[in-house]
Write a protein that holds these residues in place. Structure first.
Motif, PDB file in Angstrom:
ATOM      1  N   ASP A 292       0.706  -1.171  -0.106  1.00 30.57           N
ATOM      2  CA  ASP A 292      -0.020   0.113  -0.008  1.00 30.57           C
ATOM      3  C   ASP A 292       0.743   1.378   0.057  1.00 30.57           C
ATOM      4  O   ASP A 292       0.712   2.240   1.009  1.00 30.57           O
ATOM      5  CB  ASP A 292      -0.870  -0.151   1.151  1.00 30.57           C
ATOM      6  CG  ASP A 292      -2.066   0.842   1.134  1.00 30.57           C
ATOM      7  OD1 ASP A 292      -2.246   1.380   0.014  1.00 30.57           O
ATOM      8  OD2 ASP A 292      -2.496   1.186   2.339  1.00 30.57           O
ATOM      9  N   PRO A 293       1.758   1.542  -0.878  1.00 28.05           N
ATOM     10  CA  PRO A 293       2.863   2.664  -0.945  1.00 28.05           C
ATOM     11  C   PRO A 293       2.103   3.880  -1.515  1.00 28.05           C
ATOM     12  O   PRO A 293       2.712   4.327  -2.515  1.00 28.05           O
ATOM     13  CB  PRO A 293       3.994   1.940  -1.962  1.00 28.05           C
ATOM     14  CG  PRO A 293       3.282   1.107  -2.769  1.00 28.05           C
ATOM     15  CD  PRO A 293       2.079   0.483  -2.156  1.00 28.05           C
ATOM     16  N   HIS A 294       0.967   4.227  -1.110  1.00 24.43           N
ATOM     17  CA  HIS A 294       0.296   5.492  -1.756  1.00 24.43           C
ATOM     18  C   HIS A 294       1.087   6.584  -0.923  1.00 24.43           C
ATOM     19  O   HIS A 294       1.795   6.444  -0.062  1.00 24.43           O
ATOM     20  CB  HIS A 294      -1.146   5.414  -1.330  1.00 24.43           C
ATOM     21  CG  HIS A 294      -1.760   5.414   0.048  1.00 24.43           C
ATOM     22  ND1 HIS A 294      -1.577   6.603   0.641  1.00 24.43           N
ATOM     23  CD2 HIS A 294      -2.413   4.698   0.699  1.00 24.43           C
ATOM     24  CE1 HIS A 294      -1.987   6.315   1.845  1.00 24.43           C
ATOM     25  NE2 HIS A 294      -2.460   5.133   1.974  1.00 24.43           N
ATOM     26  N   PRO A 295       0.792   7.762  -1.515  1.00 25.49           N
ATOM     27  CA  PRO A 295       1.494   9.054  -1.016  1.00 25.49           C
ATOM     28  C   PRO A 295       1.432   9.255   0.391  1.00 25.49           C
ATOM     29  O   PRO A 295       2.226   9.677   1.282  1.00 25.49           O
ATOM     30  CB  PRO A 295       0.912  10.052  -1.696  1.00 25.49           C
ATOM     31  CG  PRO A 295       0.532   9.614  -3.063  1.00 25.49           C
ATOM     32  CD  PRO A 295      -0.098   8.091  -2.538  1.00 25.49           C
ATOM     33  N   GLY A 296       0.443   8.872   1.227  1.00 25.54           N
ATOM     34  CA  GLY A 296       0.138   9.049   2.679  1.00 25.54           C
ATOM     35  C   GLY A 296       1.160   8.038   3.442  1.00 25.54           C
ATOM     36  O   GLY A 296       1.152   8.357   4.569  1.00 25.54           O
ATOM     37  N   ASN A 297       1.640   7.095   2.817  1.00 26.63           N
ATOM     38  CA  ASN A 297       2.470   6.005   3.609  1.00 26.63           C
ATOM     39  C   ASN A 297       3.961   5.988   3.394  1.00 26.63           C
ATOM     40  O   ASN A 297       4.675   5.191   3.727  1.00 26.63           O
ATOM     41  CB  ASN A 297       1.868   4.507   3.169  1.00 26.63           C
ATOM     42  CG  ASN A 297       0.517   4.535   3.814  1.00 26.63           C
ATOM     43  OD1 ASN A 297       0.298   4.943   4.775  1.00 26.63           O
ATOM     44  ND2 ASN A 297      -0.165   3.536   3.251  1.00 26.63           N
ATOM     45  N   VAL A 298       4.445   7.066   2.662  1.00 32.93           N
ATOM     46  CA  VAL A 298       5.775   7.097   2.336  1.00 32.93           C
ATOM     47  C   VAL A 298       6.369   8.488   2.445  1.00 32.93           C
ATOM     48  O   VAL A 298       5.656   9.596   1.688  1.00 32.93           O
ATOM     49  CB  VAL A 298       6.270   6.484   0.753  1.00 32.93           C
ATOM     50  CG1 VAL A 298       7.776   6.533   0.528  1.00 32.93           C
ATOM     51  CG2 VAL A 298       5.507   5.164   0.424  1.00 32.93           C
ATOM     52  N   PHE A 299       7.362   8.718   3.078  1.00 31.68           N
ATOM     53  CA  PHE A 299       7.939  10.124   3.294  1.00 31.68           C
ATOM     54  C   PHE A 299       9.496  10.110   2.730  1.00 31.68           C
ATOM     55  O   PHE A 299       9.912   9.084   2.689  1.00 31.68           O
ATOM     56  CB  PHE A 299       8.050  10.535   4.816  1.00 31.68           C
ATOM     57  CG  PHE A 299       6.762  10.646   5.542  1.00 31.68           C
ATOM     58  CD1 PHE A 299       5.951  11.739   5.288  1.00 31.68           C
ATOM     59  CD2 PHE A 299       6.429   9.619   6.541  1.00 31.68           C
ATOM     60  CE1 PHE A 299       4.690  11.601   5.923  1.00 31.68           C
ATOM     61  CE2 PHE A 299       5.423  10.027   7.158  1.00 31.68           C
ATOM     62  CZ  PHE A 299       4.422  11.019   6.954  1.00 31.68           C
ATOM     63  N   VAL A 300       9.787  11.360   2.345  1.00 32.27           N
ATOM     64  CA  VAL A 300      11.131  11.467   2.078  1.00 32.27           C
ATOM     65  C   VAL A 300      11.858  12.449   3.254  1.00 32.27           C
ATOM     66  O   VAL A 300      11.483  13.391   3.405  1.00 32.27           O
ATOM     67  CB  VAL A 300      11.365  12.248   0.755  1.00 32.27           C
ATOM     68  CG1 VAL A 300      12.747  12.565   0.430  1.00 32.27           C
ATOM     69  CG2 VAL A 300      10.740  11.475  -0.554  1.00 32.27           C
ATOM     70  N   THR A 301      12.830  11.773   3.732  1.00 27.95           N
ATOM     71  CA  THR A 301      13.304  12.272   4.994  1.00 27.95           C
ATOM     72  C   THR A 301      14.843  12.896   4.604  1.00 27.95           C
ATOM     73  O   THR A 301      15.789  12.029   4.603  1.00 27.95           O
ATOM     74  CB  THR A 301      13.401  11.275   6.125  1.00 27.95           C
ATOM     75  OG1 THR A 301      12.169  10.795   6.265  1.00 27.95           O
ATOM     76  CG2 THR A 301      14.057  12.207   7.293  1.00 27.95           C
ATOM     77  N   PRO A 302      14.761  14.217   4.758  1.00 25.04           N
ATOM     78  CA  PRO A 302      16.101  14.608   4.583  1.00 25.04           C
ATOM     79  C   PRO A 302      17.173  14.348   5.574  1.00 25.04           C
ATOM     80  O   PRO A 302      16.707  14.343   6.886  1.00 25.04           O
ATOM     81  CB  PRO A 302      15.899  16.214   4.326  1.00 25.04           C
ATOM     82  CG  PRO A 302      14.555  16.406   4.241  1.00 25.04           C
ATOM     83  CD  PRO A 302      13.962  15.272   4.840  1.00 25.04           C
ATOM     84  N   LEU A 303      18.310  14.195   5.376  1.00 28.90           N
ATOM     85  CA  LEU A 303      19.364  13.660   6.523  1.00 28.90           C
ATOM     86  C   LEU A 303      20.481  14.712   6.449  1.00 28.90           C
ATOM     87  O   LEU A 303      20.843  15.707   5.352  1.00 28.90           O
ATOM     88  CB  LEU A 303      20.098  12.389   6.046  1.00 28.90           C
ATOM     89  CG  LEU A 303      19.125  11.123   6.198  1.00 28.90           C
ATOM     90  CD1 LEU A 303      19.539   9.979   5.594  1.00 28.90           C
ATOM     91  CD2 LEU A 303      18.220  11.091   7.525  1.00 28.90           C
ATOM     92  N   PRO A 304      21.206  15.090   7.508  1.00 29.89           N
ATOM     93  CA  PRO A 304      22.497  15.794   7.618  1.00 29.89           C
ATOM     94  C   PRO A 304      23.449  15.393   6.367  1.00 29.89           C
ATOM     95  O   PRO A 304      23.802  14.373   6.254  1.00 29.89           O
ATOM     96  CB  PRO A 304      22.864  15.530   8.996  1.00 29.89           C
ATOM     97  CG  PRO A 304      21.960  15.068   9.640  1.00 29.89           C
ATOM     98  CD  PRO A 304      21.346  14.375   8.616  1.00 29.89           C
TER      99      PRO A 304
END
Length: 566
Positions: A292-304
């Motif tokens: 169920d990889p719809h937009p509400g279930n996947v974040f893009v997390t910036p890292l240092p």
């Protein structure tokens, strides 16, 4: 109205909606074209589809439950469904109405066996997200629990009150619709709808068991433990039950938020390419995938960013592991074969792979389908979705007219576990197309398929080496065994009736030796060719060594013929 009456009314609304539009589809798409009125049917198709999508949108928001899941799935099919449908349903990703916090509090306290004020230091009454089956709120752990777990900020996920009954009613309605469809020959010849609904039922029931979801998240995290591109929130088991799930707060940039990605210095097209690769790894390598990889279930997390990095580092963070799928090894091998054939533009190989998967029954006559796939690759292979949209629609129609009857006549079916695979891949392709309109699935498939081809070549070389070894062992033993047989003839332990037997035995011995030499020559030569790309020295040695058995096979035959003529 009592709860029982509400559930009966819900059941009737779902089945009546399905019955109405099934009859309409039969009338417009099957009945009228049969009497030469296909043009009339096509003329109003866009308006009918838009009307259907709008009415289903209203129905799903009003009923909630599994109806929203169905709508979310359709809204993500950007690669297949027309925009008039996906546009009408895309709001279902974010428009699920929230449950009043008082009802959510009561549900959570009943499950945890304590007041929320004792279980958490604080709970935000405003929902972070409202999903079809549950609702999420931000919370903070108590000092003691924060010290034990090493985290402070969490997300508290609580099931909607009464969701068990709602899911039960929705599944009963879907089972009835499935039985209706099973009586339609066009459907029943290709899909076992009752079995398909039961597969969906199992998945739905697992999705409302938060203990199962927590276990799924830990298994998924273990699969990507050494991969810095995927992250998973940690589970707070001390505050988790079957209906309450407490997770580390990992909220970041929503994968579909293109403006936020660019503001963070992240290229959406790069996100699309990497997301496709991550999903390919789940399906073709691990065999355990997020369905169920719809937009509400996947974040893009910036890292240092590292001091020497030219762009900010980032990772995918997956959440909501209620709907997961598994790919059995046999099915995974078939999928790998399909992927390799698609990357190679191999129409026959693609059809063979589809047959291996079980989508195409063994009895199917596939000659025409192979021709269709070959022409499809020849004309449209390598095009992205943006390029396909620029193709003259008349060309698509001509192709559909030429091969439509061929495809419809073939005995297709959906094997077990395949529904979730189709769902995951369709969501993936839709997501990537939304991130990058120029996204070309071939660009994502080809590097991955090339890696699979190299792995398959390695396996082939290993198998060939084993086969050559086995032949060599037989070759080594064969002269002794033939000599033993000849000795038995000579010492009289085997009686013979004619002196020509001994000569025939010698001929047989020579023939077997030549056959073995020919097999060794073939094995060594092929092995050398396959190894040339990666181990040039060993490949060259094997190719040179193949000359020895070849010489024996040729010269032995020449000498035998010369002696025979003498």
């Amino acid at each position: 109205m009592s709860d029982d009456a509400l559930m009966r009314a819900r059941y009737r609304r779902i089945t009546r909606f399905a019955a109405r539009y099934l009859v309409q589809a039969w009338w417009w798409e099957l009945f009228l074209p049969r009497f030469g009125l296909g043009a009339l049917s096509a003329r109003g198709r866009t308006r009918r589809l838009q009307k259907l999508a709008r009415r289903f949108h209203v129905l799903a928001l009003d009923l909630g439950g599994l109806m929203i899941k169905v709508g979310q799935y359709m809204s993500s099919r950007l690669d297949v469904l027309p925009p008039i449908i996906t546009k009408e349903l895309e709001g279902l990703q974010d428009e699920v109405p929230a449950v009043p916090f008082a009802a959510i509090r009561a549900r959570a306290e009943e499950e945890l066996g304590m007041p929320l004020t004792a279980a958490f230091a604080s709970v935000d009454e405003r929902p972070l997200a409202a999903a079809s089956l549950g609702q999420a709120h931000r919370a903070t752990l108590t000092d003691a629990l924060a010290a034990d777990t090493g985290m402070r900020n969490v997300v508290l996920k609580i099931q909607r009150p009464g969701i068990d009954r709602i899911v039960d009613v929705d599944l009963r309605a879907l089972r009835k619709v499935g039985r209706w469809l099973s009586k339609v020959t066009l459907v029943s010849d290709r899909v076992d709808m009752p079995s398909l609904v039961e597969e969906f039922a199992v998945t739905s029931l697992e999705e409302i068991d938060y203990l199962q979801e927590a276990a799924n998240s830990e298994r998924f995290a273990a699969d990507f433990a050494v991969d810095g591109l995927v992250a998973v929130p940690e589970v707070v088991w001390e505050r988790t039950t079957r209906r309450v799930l407490t997770l580390q707060d990992v909220t970041a940039i929503k994968i579909s938020d293109i403006d936020a990605l660019r503001a963070a210095g992240i290229d959406p097209s790069e996100v699309a390419a990497r997301f496709a690769a991550v999903m390919f790894d789940q399906l073709f390598e691990d065999g355990f995938f997020h369905a169920d990889p719809h937009p509400g279930n996947v974040f893009v997390t910036p890292l240092p960013a590292a001091p020497d990095a030219t762009s900010p580092a980032w990772t995918f963070t997956f959440i909501d592991f209620g709907m997961m799928g598994e790919v059995p090894p046999t099915l995974r091998r078939g999928l790998r074969r399909v992927l390799i054939a698609a990357a190679s533009r191999d129409g026959k190989g693609l059809v063979d792979g589809i047959r291996d998967i079980g989508v195409l029954l063994p009895t199917a006559d596939t000659i025409q389908l192979e021709r269709a796939m070959t022409q499809l690759f020849s004309r449209f292979g390598g095009m992205g979705f943006a390029e396909l949209q620029e193709v003259d629609p008349r060309e698509f129609r001509a192709f559909a007219v030429e091969f439509g009857d061929v495809v419809r006549s073939l005995p297709f079916q959906l094997p077990e576990n395949f529904l979730l695979i189709v769902r995951a891949m369709s969501l993936t392709s839709g997501m990537c197309s939304a991130l990058d309109p120029r996204f070309n699935i071939w660009d994502a498939v080809e590097p991955y398929a090339q890696r699979l081809i190299r792995e398959e070549s390695g396996n082939t070389v290993q198998a060939l080496a084993r086969e050559v070894g086995a032949v060599a062992a037989v070759t080594a033993r064969l002269p002794r065994r033939i000599d033993s047989l000849v000795d038995r003839f000579e010492d009289g332990s085997v009686s013979v009736q004619t002196p020509r037997i001994e000569r025939r035995i010698r001929d047989l011995e020579r023939m077997v030796r030549r056959v073995v030499s020919a097999v060794l020559f073939t094995g060594l030569l092929i092995g050398g060719i396959l190894l040339q790309a990666e181990q040039a020295v060993l490949g060259t040695l094997l190719a040179i060594a193949s000359v020895v058995p070849l010489s024996h096979a040729v010269l032995a035959g020449f000498i035998a013929r010369r002696n025979g003529s003498a």
